[in-house]
Design an enzyme around this catalytic site. Structure first.
Site, PDB file in Angstrom:
ATOM      1  N   GLU A  41      41.414  35.485  38.342  1.00 13.28           N
ATOM      2  CA  GLU A  41      40.829  35.526  36.982  1.00 13.28           C
ATOM      3  C   GLU A  41      40.319  36.916  36.635  1.00 13.28           C
ATOM      4  O   GLU A  41      39.136  37.106  36.314  1.00 13.28           O
ATOM      5  CB  GLU A  41      39.713  34.492  36.868  1.00 13.28           C
ATOM      6  CG  GLU A  41      40.208  33.070  37.039  1.00 13.28           C
ATOM      7  CD  GLU A  41      39.163  32.003  36.738  1.00 13.28           C
ATOM      8  OE1 GLU A  41      37.963  32.278  36.896  1.00 13.28           O
ATOM      9  OE2 GLU A  41      39.552  30.886  36.345  1.00 13.28           O
ATOM     10  N   GLU A  99      45.459  26.921  38.771  1.00 12.64           N
ATOM     11  CA  GLU A  99      44.194  26.161  38.731  1.00 12.64           C
ATOM     12  C   GLU A  99      44.190  25.267  37.506  1.00 12.64           C
ATOM     13  O   GLU A  99      44.486  25.738  36.398  1.00 12.64           O
ATOM     14  CB  GLU A  99      42.971  27.084  38.629  1.00 12.64           C
ATOM     15  CG  GLU A  99      42.584  27.775  39.890  1.00 12.64           C
ATOM     16  CD  GLU A  99      41.234  28.475  39.781  1.00 12.64           C
ATOM     17  OE1 GLU A  99      40.342  27.957  39.077  1.00 12.64           O
ATOM     18  OE2 GLU A  99      41.094  29.534  40.399  1.00 12.64           O
TER      19      GLU A  99
HETATM   20  C1  BG6 Z   1      37.753  29.142  38.187  1.00  8.09           C
HETATM   21  C2  BG6 Z   1      37.557  29.826  39.510  1.00  8.09           C
HETATM   22  O1  BG6 Z   1      37.043  29.843  37.242  1.00  8.09           O
HETATM   23  O2  BG6 Z   1      37.257  27.862  37.999  1.00  8.09           O
HETATM   24  C3  BG6 Z   1      37.202  28.897  40.662  1.00  8.09           C
HETATM   25  O3  BG6 Z   1      38.662  30.607  39.851  1.00  8.09           O
HETATM   26  C4  BG6 Z   1      36.272  27.815  40.162  1.00  8.09           C
HETATM   27  O4  BG6 Z   1      36.671  29.664  41.697  1.00  8.09           O
HETATM   28  C5  BG6 Z   1      36.986  27.022  39.093  1.00  8.09           C
HETATM   29  O5  BG6 Z   1      35.787  26.987  41.163  1.00  8.09           O
HETATM   30  C6  BG6 Z   1      36.188  25.845  38.560  1.00  8.09           C
HETATM   31  O6  BG6 Z   1      34.929  26.277  38.177  1.00  8.09           O
HETATM   32  P1  BG6 Z   1      33.620  25.588  38.718  1.00  8.09           P
HETATM   33  O7  BG6 Z   1      32.525  26.408  38.176  1.00  8.09           O
HETATM   34  O8  BG6 Z   1      33.651  24.204  38.196  1.00  8.09           O
HETATM   35  O9  BG6 Z   1      33.698  25.644  40.201  1.00  8.09           O
END
Ligand code: BG6
Length: 479
Positions: free
Chosen positions: A175, A367
């Site tokens: 990111e 993701e």
């Molecule tokens: C992304 C990141 O922003 O979102 C991850 O790359 C992160 O590291 C994921 O865990 C989900 O966000 P969160 O805050 O729910 O863990």
């Protein structure tokens, strides 16, 4: 009624994704140094502590460091074809500027790769996922400092050489565009966002972009088979109303999101960004060597996708939703997760089409997923989580991926975020669970760390085995 042909190509990379600091634990084991995450016990809520504190769940996380074999066996049981994980920079270079890499750290990832190879699971490795070595943050000022370019390239080169032939897909920075929103987590700049000078922020972005491009160059030199991707947060930004001023505001914010992808794909800054810098009176330190370096463009674009937001030009309408961590205004037509992240499966199809139209490079969704509070129950056949809400979320998003592929978008794969429960990045808590696998660990640190298959575990196994054929139209669409 539309007729749909099977969307997902043969060889589509189905799998899951994690990050080292959110799963490994063992934060001071095996010669590992401290990273910024070790002084961020509460995620984005408080900036940092002077020293590591005992209330940091990431210090033990889910103990993947000792349980990786068991976890990878579970991934294999779901039929994963790929697993995206990150390497902790501080396992390899404990301070970030050490003369020699730490053999114990390198050997750990050899063992992880051995397990993956056992099951024919293709690794996708993130070189830097929100864990700049603490020493580089505190002594160098983080990515504001050009010295980090060479230190990062040394680290990346060490990985390319060590894991040559074993890892083919590399992501340079997780990111990377998050730097504009979370300068400490994404750039090792130990200040609150509003306290960072614009000139420093844009210089840090430039330094990361040059580091990414130089690593891309080295990766190809070490092994021409390597495929390098950038990794960005994808957030569709819709105009809050049809007013052209709102639409323009949405475009402006979107262009800023896209700058990092543009540079990675085209090898140069877009005109609107140069204008922004000019108007802010910022003169970046860009050398001729930097310009040359940026021409080492990526092979594919990877991204995370969780939510969309709205934008308005009207200052009176700038309400911020609880979950809109990357700015924007909540969309009145969408529902949100328990953490206020608005759920928008169609937004994923929009992103895929926009990215493809813009960059014409293969895309990789690395993701996506739903963070939710799960309840462990006894089903009679053992403990499980009846997470139909997660199945619905993932089905609806994956269905839209299929639609985008049918639109002609080249999609390499999909790795569900937090395929095993892990510590949240923004909140640093365990109760925000994403996994197909439940881990018995709680926000107060209690729990046995035992693993349990959730209902979504079987569902995802069927999705993979059928290559997406079991996916159903999203809510409200025809069959
Ligand atoms: C992304 C990141 O922003 O979102 C991850 O790359 C992160 O590291 C994921 O865990 C989900 O966000 P969160 O805050 O729910 O863990």
């Amino acid at each position: 009624m539309t007729t749909r042909t099977p969307a997902f190509p043969e060889g589509f990379l189905w799998g899951g994704a994690t990050a080292a600091n959110q799963i490994e634990g063992a934060y001071d084991v095996g010669g590992k140094g401290l990273s910024i995450q070790d002084v961020m016990p509460h995620g984005l809520q408080t900036l940092s502590t002077q020293e590591p504190t005992d209330d940091n769940l990431k210090h033990e996380a889910i103990d993947f460091y000792h349980r990786y074999a068991e976890d990878i066996a579970l991934f294999a049981e779901m039929g994963f074809r790929t697993y995206r994980f990150s390497i902790a920079w501080t396992r390899i270079f404990p301070n970030g500027d050490d003369a020699e890499p730490n053999e114990e750290g390198l050997a750990f990832y050899d063992r992880v790769l051995d397990e993956l190879e056992k099951y024919g699971i293709e690794p996708v490795v993130t070189i830097s996922h929100y864990e700049t070595p603490l020493h580089l943050a505190r002594e160098y000022g983080g990515w504001r400092n050009r010295a980090l370019i060479d230190l990062y390239v040394t680290y990346a080169t060490t990985l390319f050489e060590r894991y040559k032939g074993r890892v083919r897909h590399w992501l340079t920075f997780n990111e990377i565009n998050a730097l504009f929103h979370f300068p400490f987590m994404a750039g090792g700049i130990e200040l609150n966002r509003d306290d960072v000078e614009d000139a420093d922020l844009y210089q840090a972005a430039h330094n990361e972009l040059v580091a990414s491009a130089l690593a891309t160059k080295v990766a190809r030199r070490v092994d021409p088979e390597n495929k390098i991707g950038c990794m960005v947060i994808a957030v569709p930004r819709y105009g809050l109303t049809p007013d052209p001023a709102d639409q323009r505001k949405a475009q402006e914010e979107t262009q800023l999101d896209f700058v990092f992808g543009d540079v990675h794909v085209r090898g140069q800054y877009p005109g609107h960004y140069l204008r922004l810098l000019r108007e802010k009176g910022i003169e970046l330190d860009i050398t001729d060597a930097d310009r040359e370096a940026l021409r080492n463009t990526v092979d594919f674009v990877s991204f995370s996708y969780y939510m969309s937001v709205c934008e308005s030009a009207d200052p009176a309408r700038q309400t911020k939703g609880e979950g809109n961590v990357v700015g924007g205004i909540p969309n009145p037509t969408l529902e949100a997760s328990e953490w206020g992240w608005q759920i928008d499966p169609v937004g994923l199809r929009i992103v895929l089409n926009d990215f493809w139209d813009r960059w014409q490079l293969p895309l990789f969704i690395v993701e996506n997923g739903l963070g939710a509070k799960d309840v462990l129950v006894d089903s009679g056949e053992g403990k499980t989580v009846e997470d139909d809400y997660r199945i619905a979320y993932l089905n609806d998003h994956l269905y839209q991926v299929g639609e985008a592929i049918t639109d002609g978008v080249d999609v390499l794969g999909y790795t569900a975020w937090g395929c095993i429960d892990l510590v949240s990045a923004s909140k640093a808590e365990l109760s925000k669970r994403y996994g197909f696998i439940y881990v018995d660990r709680n926000d107060d640190g209690s729990g046995t760390l035992a693993r349990y298959r959730k209902r979504s575990f079987d569902w995802y196994r069927d999705v993979i085995a059928s290559n997406g054929a079991v996916l159903r139209p999203s809510h409200g669409e025809d069959a």
